[in-house]
Design a protein around this motif. Structure first.
Motif, PDB file in Angstrom:
ATOM      1  N   SER A   5      -5.164  -0.871  -4.882  1.00  0.00           N
ATOM      2  CA  SER A   5      -5.784  -2.157  -5.169  1.00  0.00           C
ATOM      3  C   SER A   5      -6.246  -2.816  -3.882  1.00  0.00           C
ATOM      4  CB  SER A   5      -4.795  -3.062  -5.903  1.00  0.00           C
ATOM      5  OG  SER A   5      -5.355  -4.343  -6.105  1.00  0.00           O
ATOM      6  N   ALA A   6      -7.516  -3.193  -3.841  1.00  0.00           N
ATOM      7  CA  ALA A   6      -8.084  -3.835  -2.644  1.00  0.00           C
ATOM      8  C   ALA A   6      -8.164  -5.346  -2.776  1.00  0.00           C
ATOM      9  CB  ALA A   6      -9.480  -3.270  -2.357  1.00  0.00           C
ATOM     10  N   ASP A   7      -7.731  -5.895  -3.905  1.00  0.00           N
ATOM     11  CA  ASP A   7      -7.869  -7.336  -4.140  1.00  0.00           C
ATOM     12  C   ASP A   7      -6.826  -8.144  -3.384  1.00  0.00           C
ATOM     13  OD1 ASP A   7      -9.935  -6.727  -5.841  1.00  0.00           O
ATOM     14  OD2 ASP A   7      -8.650  -6.651  -7.617  1.00  0.00           O
ATOM     15  N   ILE A  60       0.839  -1.204   0.000  1.00  0.00           N
ATOM     16  CA  ILE A  60       0.000   0.000   0.000  1.00  0.00           C
ATOM     17  C   ILE A  60       0.870   1.248   0.000  1.00  0.00           C
ATOM     18  CG2 ILE A  60      -1.650   1.321   1.386  1.00  0.00           C
ATOM     19  CD1 ILE A  60      -2.849  -1.326   2.299  1.00  0.00           C
ATOM     20  N   ARG A  61       1.959   1.216   0.791  1.00  0.00           N
ATOM     21  CA  ARG A  61       2.856   2.368   0.839  1.00  0.00           C
ATOM     22  C   ARG A  61       3.483   2.646  -0.520  1.00  0.00           C
ATOM     23  NH1 ARG A  61       7.976   3.460   0.906  1.00  0.00           N
ATOM     24  NH2 ARG A  61       8.512   1.254   0.742  1.00  0.00           N
ATOM     25  N   GLU A  65     -10.202   1.021   1.547  1.00  0.00           N
ATOM     26  CA  GLU A  65     -11.429   1.688   1.098  1.00  0.00           C
ATOM     27  C   GLU A  65     -11.454   3.142   1.557  1.00  0.00           C
ATOM     28  OE1 GLU A  65     -16.307   1.195   1.490  1.00  0.00           O
ATOM     29  OE2 GLU A  65     -14.955  -0.283   2.366  1.00  0.00           O
ATOM     30  N   ALA A  66     -11.048   3.380   2.817  1.00  0.00           N
ATOM     31  CA  ALA A  66     -11.020   4.754   3.327  1.00  0.00           C
ATOM     32  C   ALA A  66     -10.003   5.605   2.565  1.00  0.00           C
ATOM     33  CB  ALA A  66     -10.693   4.753   4.823  1.00  0.00           C
ATOM     34  N   LEU A  67      -8.836   5.018   2.250  1.00  0.00           N
ATOM     35  CA  LEU A  67      -7.824   5.757   1.490  1.00  0.00           C
ATOM     36  C   LEU A  67      -8.313   6.065   0.078  1.00  0.00           C
ATOM     37  CD1 LEU A  67      -4.560   3.906   2.596  1.00  0.00           C
ATOM     38  CD2 LEU A  67      -5.298   6.198   3.238  1.00  0.00           C
TER      39      LEU A  67
END
Length: 456
Positions: free
Chosen positions: A209-211, A192-193, A222-224
């Motif tokens: 990417s949330a997968d 994520i970073r 989701e919040a980011l």
């Protein structure tokens, strides 16, 4: 962070193992003490019983033999019988007892055993008790018994060495496993970073990417992403605002500059100079209104707009504005109608300005021969609704959320031909929000409705 979590994990595991080892060692010590006390208590009672059978000094020889026989097969067991006068009646070979066990005034009949070390470095655990003889009127003697606990000490020493070795190895192993677990657990955060580091002002459309993230981090991603969406929308609005304000200011400035240069190109009559100055004054007035509107919006953004509230009948304010716009409406053959009633507490000038902006907007977009309807409805839930409805082209759905943005116009190709500055609807919403209300719009079937919700 990985190092800190690893050290914390290793330290926690070490503390748990040390506490566990401490309790196990304490339990073993207690178990050995119970075993020794069982043996010592048995021999102590046996010696006391033997002394009770002594009826005379002649029985002492029999006592010594009886006590010797009772110690057969008990390696490391020592016994001492002391007469009331202090002389030794019986003692095993090499017996060494502390005075605290042999002195009745110091320590006798203690429930806890005494542990000491002899001159030849043998650890002993022993107890003592008073023992009465069968001799009439004789003072009780003291019986002390002890057992060698060298094998216990050796076992506990080996156990402690094994425990420390195990704790050290376990700490290293748990530290390594903790490092692997932390590194694997933080891998999604590292990903994520890295993704977030690649998002710049020119790539705000990108999303994380949330997968590939675990369920625990899904809410964070989701919040980011929602934050990025808000930032993208704010940057887009700011960019559009900067572009629009440049265009809005360029037109009057260009008009003023061109007209002034043309006027100065040759000598003019006084009447011609007056006409040019009058035209320039109109442009300056337009600039002044635009600057005043922008200052009002800037104050609104910083919550500096404070309404001077007073009781108002909205329908009366609407009728007063109808009189102002009556001439313009007649020119376009537009019918103005209003209905309903509602009382609110608000700033008269601000609310008149907000309603005036909606009426002005409706008159510009209503075709000739059309109708503008204003309805005031007291909903009874501490809110009064004022709606302005006019016929005209249906506004596409994608434009509706942005109609209250500054300088935003649905038809950008004709925006310069409009008499408005593009700030009217923005000012309307700011006024309503300063009163604790809001402004909404819907457009369908050739009808556009602006709705104001004003708290009572």
């Amino acid at each position: 962070m990985t190092v800190r979590l690893t050290m914390l994990f290793a330290l926690s595991s070490t503390v748990v193992l040390l506490l566990l080892g401490y309790f196990i060692a304490g339990s073993l010590e207690g178990h050995f003490e119970e075993q020794d006390m069982e043996l010592l208590t048995g021999k102590l009672k046996l010696a006391q019983h033997a002394l009770e059978k002594v009826r005379s000094t002649a029985d002492l020889d029999v006592l010594r033999q009886h006590l010797d026989d009772s110690l057969v097969g008990h390696h490391g067991l020592e016994l001492v019988v002391v007469a009331p006068a202090g002389q030794i009646l019986f003692a095993t070979s090499g017996a060494q007892f502390p005075q605290s066990l042999l002195n009745s005034r110091v320590r006798v009949d203690s429930a806890r055993p005494t542990v000491w070390t002899t001159e030849d470095n043998r650890p002993l655990r022993g107890v003592s008790a008073l023992a009465r003889t069968g001799i009439k009127d004789a003072q009780p003697g003291i019986v002390a018994v002890a057992t060698d606990i060298s094998h216990h000490e050796h076992f506990m020493s080996s156990f402690r060495m094994t425990l420390w070795s195990f704790v050290v190895l376990a700490a290293l192993l748990t530290g390594f496993l903790g490092w692997l677990a932390v590194r694997r657990g933080l891998a999604p955060l590292q990903a994520i970073r890295q993704e977030a580091a690649g998002i710049t002002a020119h790539r705000l459309h990108s999303r994380l990417s949330a997968d590939a993230v675990p369920v625990e981090l899904a809410d964070l991603v989701e919040a980011l992403n929602e934050m990025l969406a808000r930032l993208e929308d704010s940057f887009r609005r700011l960019s559009d605002f900067s572009s629009d304000i440049a265009h809005e200011l360029r037109t009057p400035v260009t008009n003023l500059l061109t007209q002034t240069q043309v006027t100065l190109s040759k000598a003019r009559t006084s009447n011609e100079y007056c006409d040019v100055l009058a035209s320039n004054a109109e442009e300056f007035e337009r600039l002044a209104r635009m600057i005043a509107d922008m200052l009002f919006l800037a104050k609104s953004d910083n919550d500096l707009v404070i309404p001077n509230k007073e009781p108002l009948n909205l329908i009366d304010e609407v009728k007063g504005l109808f009189e102002f716009y009556e001439a313009l409406a007649e020119e376009k053959s537009i019918v103005l109608t209003c209905s309903g009633s509602g009382f609110v507490s608000g700033d008269r000038l601000m609310l008149r300005r907000a309603i005036s902006n909606l009426l002005s907007n409706a008159l510009r977009h209503t075709p000739a021969g059309g109708r503008i309807v204003v309805r005031v409805d007291d909903t009874g839930d501490s809110v009064v609704k004022l709606s302005v409805e006019n016929a005209g082209e249906t506004i596409p759905l994608e434009h509706l959320p942005r109609l209250f943005d500054r300088f935003y116009r649905v038809d950008s190709s004709r925006q310069r031909l409009s008499e408005g500055s593009g700030l009217g609807l923005s000012i309307t919403r700011s006024i309503l929000r300063a009163h604790g209300g809001d402004a909404f719009i819907r457009s369908e079937g050739g009808m556009t409705v602006f709705e104001l919700k004003i708290p009572v």
